[in-house]
Structures are given as C-alpha cells and as structure tokens.
Design an enzyme around this catalytic site. Structure first.
Site, PDB file in Angstrom:
ATOM      1  N   HIS A  37       0.831  -1.312   0.153  1.00 40.83           N
ATOM      2  CA  HIS A  37      -0.053   0.292   0.296  1.00 40.83           C
ATOM      3  C   HIS A  37       0.811   1.489   0.032  1.00 40.83           C
ATOM      4  O   HIS A  37       2.023   1.153   0.313  1.00 40.83           O
ATOM      5  CB  HIS A  37      -0.591  -0.229   1.267  1.00 40.83           C
ATOM      6  CG  HIS A  37      -0.844  -0.095   2.209  1.00 40.83           C
ATOM      7  ND1 HIS A  37      -0.037  -1.324   3.085  1.00 40.83           N
ATOM      8  CD2 HIS A  37       0.318   0.977   3.390  1.00 40.83           C
ATOM      9  CE1 HIS A  37       0.544  -0.518   3.822  1.00 40.83           C
ATOM     10  NE2 HIS A  37       0.526   0.055   4.390  1.00 40.83           N
TER      11      HIS A  37
ATOM     12  N   HIS B 280       1.148   5.088   0.969  1.00 40.32           N
ATOM     13  CA  HIS B 280       0.345   6.403   1.666  1.00 40.32           C
ATOM     14  C   HIS B 280       0.552   7.959   1.173  1.00 40.32           C
ATOM     15  O   HIS B 280       1.648   7.726   0.475  1.00 40.32           O
ATOM     16  CB  HIS B 280       1.124   6.352   2.994  1.00 40.32           C
ATOM     17  CG  HIS B 280       1.040   5.435   3.957  1.00 40.32           C
ATOM     18  ND1 HIS B 280       0.673   5.046   5.237  1.00 40.32           N
ATOM     19  CD2 HIS B 280       1.698   4.491   3.792  1.00 40.32           C
ATOM     20  CE1 HIS B 280       0.751   3.807   5.883  1.00 40.32           C
ATOM     21  NE2 HIS B 280       1.142   3.191   5.578  1.00 40.32           N
TER      22      HIS B 280
HETATM   23  P1  5GP Z   1       2.029   0.475   7.007  1.00 40.90           P
HETATM   24  O1  5GP Z   1       2.792   0.834   8.588  1.00 40.90           O
HETATM   25  O2  5GP Z   1       1.605  -0.492   7.336  1.00 40.90           O
HETATM   26  O3  5GP Z   1       2.922   1.401   6.050  1.00 40.90           O
HETATM   27  O4  5GP Z   1       0.616   1.119   7.802  1.00 40.90           O
HETATM   28  C1  5GP Z   1      -1.034   0.748   7.598  1.00 40.90           C
HETATM   29  C2  5GP Z   1      -1.449   1.742   8.091  1.00 40.90           C
HETATM   30  O5  5GP Z   1      -2.842   0.441   8.206  1.00 40.90           O
HETATM   31  C3  5GP Z   1      -1.384   2.613   9.170  1.00 40.90           C
HETATM   32  O6  5GP Z   1      -1.427   4.118   8.747  1.00 40.90           O
HETATM   33  C4  5GP Z   1      -2.887   1.998   9.731  1.00 40.90           C
HETATM   34  O7  5GP Z   1      -3.179   2.996  10.595  1.00 40.90           O
HETATM   35  C5  5GP Z   1      -3.462   1.430   9.019  1.00 40.90           C
HETATM   36  N1  5GP Z   1      -4.909   0.803   9.091  1.00 40.90           N
HETATM   37  C6  5GP Z   1      -4.455  -0.327   9.912  1.00 40.90           C
HETATM   38  N2  5GP Z   1      -6.093  -0.986  10.107  1.00 40.90           N
HETATM   39  C7  5GP Z   1      -6.362  -0.406   9.336  1.00 40.90           C
HETATM   40  C8  5GP Z   1      -8.263  -0.065   9.025  1.00 40.90           C
HETATM   41  O8  5GP Z   1      -8.713  -1.450  10.035  1.00 40.90           O
HETATM   42  N3  5GP Z   1      -8.376   0.513   8.148  1.00 40.90           N
HETATM   43  C9  5GP Z   1      -8.088   1.397   7.627  1.00 40.90           C
HETATM   44  N4  5GP Z   1      -8.493   2.518   7.338  1.00 40.90           N
HETATM   45  N5  5GP Z   1      -7.060   1.927   7.809  1.00 40.90           N
HETATM   46  C10 5GP Z   1      -6.257   0.535   8.785  1.00 40.90           C
END
Ligand code: 5GP
Length: 132
Positions: free
Chosen positions: A97, A99
């Site tokens: 993903h 951001h």
């Molecule tokens: P990573 O650290 O893997 O790059 O980011 C994962 C992102 O997913 C985090 O910013 C977190 O807030 C978001 N996230 C985790 N669980 C959920 C969820 O259930 N719904 C949504 N919309 N975002 C989520």
C-alpha cells in the site's frame, strides 16, 4: 488474511474514495493528517519486490490522482507519498500500500529520519554496491 483483504472483501468498513479491478483507495483509520489515504493493491504482495511493475505503475497513477485531488479539494500545498516496504521499515500491514498524506505549508510535520553522513570514501563504496 490481512486487515486490508478484510476491507477489500467488505468484512470491515472503510471510507473508500476510489476502486477499480486491481486497486482501492481508502482513508487511513489513524490519519497522520486529515485526508491521509492508502492506495492498496487488491492482490496481496508483501513488498514492492514481489509486485509486478505494471501494478506498481498503475498504483502510482492512482497516487497521482489522489495527490491532485488533495491539492484541489483540501487546498493541500503538497503531499508525502510513502511506502513502508517490509517490517524493518515500519510496515505494519504486510500488504502493499502507498500512503498519500496531505501537507500544508508550515504544518510542522516531519516524516523523514534525521540525516546521517558518510565517512571519507564511503559514499563511493555505497554507490558501487548499489549501482544498477
Ligand atoms: P504501514 O505501517 O503498514 O505502512 O501502514 C498501515 C496503515 O494502515 C496505518 O497507517 C494504519 O493506521 C492503517 N490501518 C490499520 N488498520 C486499518 C483499518 O482497519 N482501516 C483503515 N482504514 N486503516 C487501517
């Protein structure tokens, strides 16, 4: 199953702003700035290196649309576009993903790690190791 697969399947609610056959874009549940969006591959790839380049390219096409929309609808002055790529980088969800975080002049947010420096000759060594 990753949390994003549950969202894609509709088992967990989300605020969706875009969807096509291979990608969805949703608002992050814990926004680092209001409007913080995640552009998510529908198929699970843990990291960039696992994903086909056509998909990465398509995801960037959607990132561009989100960036332009943030500038238009939120009057953002810029965005941070970030991929946490494998757990060592801080990735919490092992499902590719991107951001997209809206930024405003003077908002004072900092996402970049503090700067370090190279010893004499070290930049050349790293350059030699990393040249593609
Ligand atoms: P990573 O650290 O893997 O790059 O980011 C994962 C992102 O997913 C985090 O910013 C977190 O807030 C978001 N996230 C985790 N669980 C959920 C969820 O259930 N719904 C949504 N919309 N975002 C989520």
């Amino acid at each position: 199953m990753t949390i994003f697969e549950k969202i894609i399947n509709g088992d967990i609610p989300s605020t969706k702003i875009y969807e096509d056959d291979s990608v969805i874009a949703i608002l992050d549940i814990a926004p680092r700035a209001k409007g913080h969006t995640l552009v998510i591959s529908k198929k699970v790839y843990p990291a960039i290196g696992d994903a086909p380049v056509e998909l990465l390219s398509h995801m960037m096409e959607i990132v561009k649309k989100v960036d332009m929309k943030m500038r238009d609808a939120l009057k953002a002055d810029g965005t941070n576009v970030i991929i946490n790529n494998s757990p060592a980088s801080g990735q919490e969800v092992p499902h590719l993903h991107i951001h997209v975080i809206p930024r405003f002049n003077g908002d004072g947010i900092s996402f970049f790690p503090p700067a370090t420096s190279y010893a004499d000759g070290e930049a050349k060594e790293y350059g030699d190791k990393l040249r593609i």
